[in-house]
Design a protein around this motif. Structure first.
Motif, PDB file in Angstrom:
ATOM      1  N   LYS A  10       0.828  -1.204   0.000  1.00  0.00           N
ATOM      2  CA  LYS A  10       0.000   0.000   0.000  1.00  0.00           C
ATOM      3  C   LYS A  10       0.866   1.259   0.000  1.00  0.00           C
ATOM      4  CE  LYS A  10      -3.889  -2.173   2.423  1.00  0.00           C
ATOM      5  NZ  LYS A  10      -4.775  -2.130   3.604  1.00  0.00           N
ATOM      6  N   ASP A  11       0.338   2.313  -0.608  1.00  0.00           N
ATOM      7  CA  ASP A  11       0.994   3.624  -0.634  1.00  0.00           C
ATOM      8  C   ASP A  11       2.418   3.549  -1.174  1.00  0.00           C
ATOM      9  OD1 ASP A  11      -1.279   4.744   0.543  1.00  0.00           O
ATOM     10  OD2 ASP A  11      -0.562   4.239   2.545  1.00  0.00           O
ATOM     11  N   LYS A  46       8.940   7.116   1.222  1.00  0.00           N
ATOM     12  CA  LYS A  46       8.243   7.460  -0.039  1.00  0.00           C
ATOM     13  C   LYS A  46       9.248   7.681  -1.162  1.00  0.00           C
ATOM     14  CE  LYS A  46       4.291   7.722   2.198  1.00  0.00           C
ATOM     15  NZ  LYS A  46       3.186   6.757   2.001  1.00  0.00           N
TER      16      LYS A  46
END
Length: 288
Positions: free
Chosen positions: A161-162, A282
């Motif tokens: 996820k993400d 990220k």
């Protein structure tokens, strides 16, 4: 002259048994001669193929000269790659894999282009596989005329996820062996090449595979020489260096790499690195 004075030879519409037997023998001899010529041509072509094919040169050389360590059992001897005879056809031992994720990737014909380059200029007759999250029928046309294409549908449990799309592709590269291992029909495959789906192959791939196999065999020999107690190959993945890689943060290019069945440990470390080091931050700057 009367008809009764002329010699008369009766006409027989069918040949005599002796004539039939002679004809049958001639036909049989001609058939055997044709079979012999066909076999001889096949044998010479096969020998020429083994002499010219760089992969067969590597495998034959190793099969003829490799020495078996005395301390290993027969069961252990089939494990290391540099002592494994080429008992399975080369085409059944090799596979090219690629990953195609996302809606945009599914819209573009890049997988088809990579596949055609492998079958065309690459003269590759082994297996071809695609790991994808596209609809199941997206690559159905490729499979219609080729029973050596495998489409691996992404499993929901494997999706992080993400995660940035580029990093998602990198993560699924670490799961390639997992997906292949779930298909019993691919158990014969030992050697794999991964290519990004936007890469095309421009010439016969046998020479490249032979180069990788030689490097792999040499690495395993050095490993067994340093660790005589070992019975299995050291896990390896073979990457290309980036141009000016010494000055970059990512010295290796992950758009193309080679691996084998024994590379699973390397993939686990690679996947762990993505999850623990890149995913929390990220990371999106590069997909290498």
């Amino acid at each position: 002259m009367r008809a009764s004075d002329a010699s008369f030879t009766p006409y027989h519409p069918y040949p005599s048994p002796d004539t039939q037997l002679r004809r049958q023998r001639l036909i049989l001899r001609a058939f055997v001669a044709v079979l012999f010529v066909a076999f001889e041509l096949w044998r010479r072509r096969h020998d020429t193929y083994r002499q010219l094919n760089p992969l067969m040169k590597v495998l034959d050389a190793e099969n003829n000269t490799a020495m078996e360590p005395a301390h290993l059992s027969q069961a252990d001897m089939v494990e290391p790659i540099h002592r494994r005879p080429p008992t399975i056809a080369l085409d059944d031992k090799r596979m090219i894999l690629t990953v195609s994720l996302g809606k945009e990737a599914a819209k573009r014909p890049l997988v088809e282009r990579a596949y055609r380059s492998a079958r065309g200029p690459g003269q590759f007759k082994g297996y071809f596989g695609v790991v994808t999250d596209a609809p199941e029928n997206r690559y159905a046309k490729l499979q219609e005329n080729d029973d050596r294409i495998y489409i691996f549908q992404v499993k929901e449990d494997d999706v992080l996820k993400d995660i940035h799309p580029k990093l998602a592709v990198q993560y699924f590269k670490t799961l390639l062996l997992k997906y292949v291992s779930e298909v019993p029909e691919l158990d014969s495959v030992e050697y794999f090449n991964y290519i990004d789906f936007d890469i095309v192959i421009g010439e016969n791939i046998d020479g490249f595979d032979a180069m990788i196999l030689e490097k792999r065999i040499q690495a395993q020999k050095e490993y067994f020489a340093a660790h005589p107690e070992a019975t299995k190959d050291i896990p390896t993945i073979y990457f290309f260096e980036e141009i000016d890689g010494a000055t970059k943060k990512e010295p290796f290019h992950a758009g193309q790499f080679s691996f084998d069945r024994n590379s699973e440990h390397c993939f686990r470390l690679w996947g762990k690195e993505i999850i623990e080091c890149f995913l929390p931050h990220k990371y999106t700057l590069s997909d290498q």
